[in-house]
Design a protein around this motif. Structure first.
Motif, short mmCIF file in Angstrom:
data_model
loop_
_atom_site.label_atom_id
_atom_site.label_comp_id
_atom_site.label_asym_id
_atom_site.label_seq_id
_atom_site.Cartn_x
_atom_site.Cartn_y
_atom_site.Cartn_z
N ASP A 209 4.36 3.00 20.93
CA ASP A 209 4.74 4.79 21.11
C ASP A 209 4.83 5.51 20.07
O ASP A 209 3.94 6.12 19.33
CB ASP A 209 5.44 5.11 22.39
N LYS A 210 5.67 4.79 18.71
CA LYS A 210 6.40 5.98 17.68
C LYS A 210 5.17 5.11 17.32
O LYS A 210 5.02 6.46 15.97
CB LYS A 210 7.53 5.21 17.71
N ILE A 211 5.04 3.62 16.94
CA ILE A 211 3.90 3.49 15.11
C ILE A 211 2.62 4.04 15.90
O ILE A 211 1.74 4.43 14.92
CB ILE A 211 4.34 1.98 14.96
N LEU A 212 2.22 4.39 17.27
CA LEU A 212 0.51 5.10 17.70
C LEU A 212 0.67 6.06 16.92
O LEU A 212 -0.37 7.00 16.84
CB LEU A 212 0.54 4.66 18.74
N PRO A 314 4.75 1.41 9.18
CA PRO A 314 3.87 1.25 9.46
C PRO A 314 3.54 1.36 7.81
O PRO A 314 3.56 1.21 7.08
CB PRO A 314 2.59 3.06 9.28
N GLY A 315 2.15 0.18 8.12
CA GLY A 315 2.07 -0.68 6.57
C GLY A 315 0.30 0.66 6.04
O GLY A 315 0.30 1.54 6.89
N CYS A 316 -0.78 -0.45 6.08
CA CYS A 316 -1.83 0.00 5.70
C CYS A 316 -2.87 -1.08 5.70
O CYS A 316 -2.74 -2.00 5.49
CB CYS A 316 -1.54 0.79 4.34
N PHE A 317 -4.20 -0.39 5.84
CA PHE A 317 -5.21 -1.07 5.91
C PHE A 317 -5.93 -1.79 5.14
O PHE A 317 -6.58 -2.26 4.44
CB PHE A 317 -5.94 -0.83 7.71
N ASN A 318 -6.07 -0.57 4.02
CA ASN A 318 -6.92 0.06 2.87
C ASN A 318 -5.88 0.84 0.95
O ASN A 318 -5.76 1.70 1.89
CB ASN A 318 -8.21 0.63 3.30
N VAL A 319 -5.49 -0.24 0.47
CA VAL A 319 -4.33 0.50 -0.49
C VAL A 319 -5.56 2.13 -0.52
O VAL A 319 -4.22 3.49 -0.66
CB VAL A 319 -4.45 -0.28 -1.46
N MET A 436 6.67 2.24 0.13
CA MET A 436 6.73 0.94 1.76
C MET A 436 5.92 1.27 2.12
O MET A 436 5.80 0.11 3.24
CB MET A 436 7.33 3.07 2.11
N ARG A 437 4.31 1.65 2.38
CA ARG A 437 3.12 1.70 3.36
C ARG A 437 2.34 0.34 2.95
O ARG A 437 1.92 -0.59 3.18
CB ARG A 437 2.55 2.60 3.51
N ALA A 438 1.82 0.37 1.37
CA ALA A 438 1.13 -0.80 0.93
C ALA A 438 1.56 -1.77 0.23
O ALA A 438 1.39 -3.06 0.89
CB ALA A 438 0.31 -0.18 -0.42
#
Length: 486
Positions: A209-212, A314-319, A436-438
């Motif tokens: 629930d938190k990442i969403l 949370p990462g990313c899908f597209n840098v 952090m995310r990419a």
């Protein structure tokens, strides 16, 4: 791994999910290998051999268990790799198992020779990179056979095998089954109707629930939708030959199985390993949450409930998409940044036909931004993006147009952040956020961030920096925990 056989067998007997993906168990009496969480009848200790990777178990002659399905095990955690280079190499092999990229090219990407990579990889995992890659392909194929009704040829191509004959030979050699026989053992085949659904495992607990909620708050209109406890987005990727593939993905949660369900449009099958790798990065499926919590639980002495077990980074899908979104978010609210990003997508994104409400575009590629020319501020200014931000986005596109500078997880975060901060308009906050995310860097920290200062209002940025030393090497997770309290 036999030096600690007593402890490993105890973890296997307890079905301890913390060890899922950290080792595999070969059972001599059956000739199969299992995850430590397998619910089959417990074998005797003298019949068990323990392996660091699924590839090592398969090279020793064991077949994957059809009950616990080793292909669903979470990937190797960064905490497991004594050599960071090997960890990054393993993730690159998983990500590129369908691309045909050579070991030499992967080694160059990691900044070493293929000979050195082969040596350190074999020393760490007891299999060669090529053997590891082969197992990645075979396990992806097994996953596809189990959960979809794709043809043998479609499975072979999606899993990265260039030859159907070679695929059949390897599958039969390793699993002592022809691919169609494996399918006959499964329940009634699933009709894909233009889409397929696979499962990706994680180590519990998982604060879904938190990442969403985090992703929903930063969703870009036209590209991302969070609905009915699921995350959906458009996808535009190209393969090694430069062919473009467009489609969509939908990610849901199966807590009872400790997996995420990933539904992918059939149009993305040629780039399926890349799609799955990006989903793993976005949802931080390599994380070992209890190892993170052991360090960060000290945060709860500042404020009860500040650190929550199972929080993901949370990462990313597209840098490029995430990096532009970070630049747009400088010194304005999250909502305002989302509005500007949506305008950019509507004006310069590529339309994608998905048949799903709210998913209409893919994010502009760096080349599309560069095509606007030096007068970038004149174009983006009409969207409400100030000149300084527009010029930063243009320079960011120029840097990312060079394939050597995509700021992925295989880069050295410290070096990559220096490259980012060399771009006018990108300071420490933005560089740390992108790392952090990419780059999946677990130790980024943003002491001047408005959210962090709001979460801990009684501390100055300097005091926060000192305080964060106790949270190393998981300060990125500490940051997310602080944001989640707002």
């Amino acid at each position: 791994m036999q030096e600690n056989i007593k402890g490993l067998y105890a973890a296997f007997k307890a079905k301890d999910a913390r060890f899922d993906g950290r080792f595999f168990v070969g059972i001599s009496s059956t000739g199969i290998y299992c995850r430590p969480v397998c619910k089959a009848r417990q074998p005797k200790a003298e019949n068990c051999t323990f392996f660091r990777t699924a590839a090592a178990a398969e090279q020793a002659g064991y077949r994957p268990c059809l009950l616990c399905r080793p292909e669903l095990a979470p990937g190797t955690s960064v905490t497991d790799a004594t050599a960071d280079l090997v960890y990054r190499a393993a993730r690159m092999l998983e990500r590129n198992c369908g691309s045909g990229q050579s070991l030499r090219e992967i080694a160059e990407r990691l900044g070493c020779t293929d000979r050195h990579l082969r040596r350190v990889f074999t020393a760490e995992y007891h299999v060669s990179p090529v053997q590891y890659l082969q197992t990645c392909r075979l396990l992806l194929a097994k996953n596809l056979f189990t959960d979809t009704d794709l043809s043998v040829l479609e499975v072979a191509m999606a899993a990265g095998f260039g030859s159907l004959r070679r695929f059949n030979d390897l599958f039969k050699k390793h699993y002592q089954l022809v691919p169609t026989a494996l399918r006959k053992r499964q329940a009634e085949a699933k009709s894909h109707n233009g889409e397929i659904t696979l499962a990706l495992g994680y180590r519990p607990p998982y604060a879904w629930d938190k990442i969403l909620k985090f992703l929903a708050g930063r969703a870009i209109t036209g590209i991302e939708v969070v609905n009915n406890d699921e995350y959906l987005r458009t996808v535009k990727l190209q393969n090694a030959e430069g062919q473009q593939f467009c489609g969509w993905v939908r990610v849901g949660h199966r807590p009872a199985e400790n997996t995420l369900s990933v539904t992918v449009s059939e149009s993305l099958l040629p780039v399926l390993p890349e799609v799955l790798a990006r989903i793993k990065n976005l949802f931080d499926l390599y994380c070992e949450p209890k190892a993170v919590y052991e360090t960060l639980q000290v945060m709860n002495t500042l404020q009860p409930g500040l650190c929550v077990l199972g929080t993901r980074l949370p990462g990313c899908f597209n840098v490029f998409e995430m990096s532009v979104r970070a630049v747009l978010g400088q010194q304005i609210t999250v909502k305002a940044a989302s509005t500007l990003a949506a305008r950019l997508v509507a004006a310069y994104g590529t339309q994608v036909q998905t048949g799903i409400e709210g998913l209409t575009h893919s994010f502009p590629a760096p080349a599309a931004i560069l095509a606007l020319g030096e007068n970038i501020s004149g174009h983006l200014g009409k969207l409400g993006i100030i000149s300084a931000r527009a010029n930063t986005i243009y320079q960011l596109a120029r840097v990312l147009a060079d394939e050597k500078n995509d700021f992925g997880f295989w880069g050295n975060p410290e070096e990559e952040m220096q490259k980012l901060q060399a771009i006018r308009g990108i300071g420490s906050w933005t560089a740390q956020y992108i790392a952090m995310r990419a780059m999946s860097w677990p130790d980024a920290f943003l002491p001047t961030d408005a959210g962090i200062k709001k979460a801990l209002p009684d501390h100055t940025p300097k005091e926060l920096q000192v305080l964060s030393e106790a949270w190393r090497p998981w300060r990125s997770y500490a940051t997310v925990n602080l944001w989640n309290t707002l």
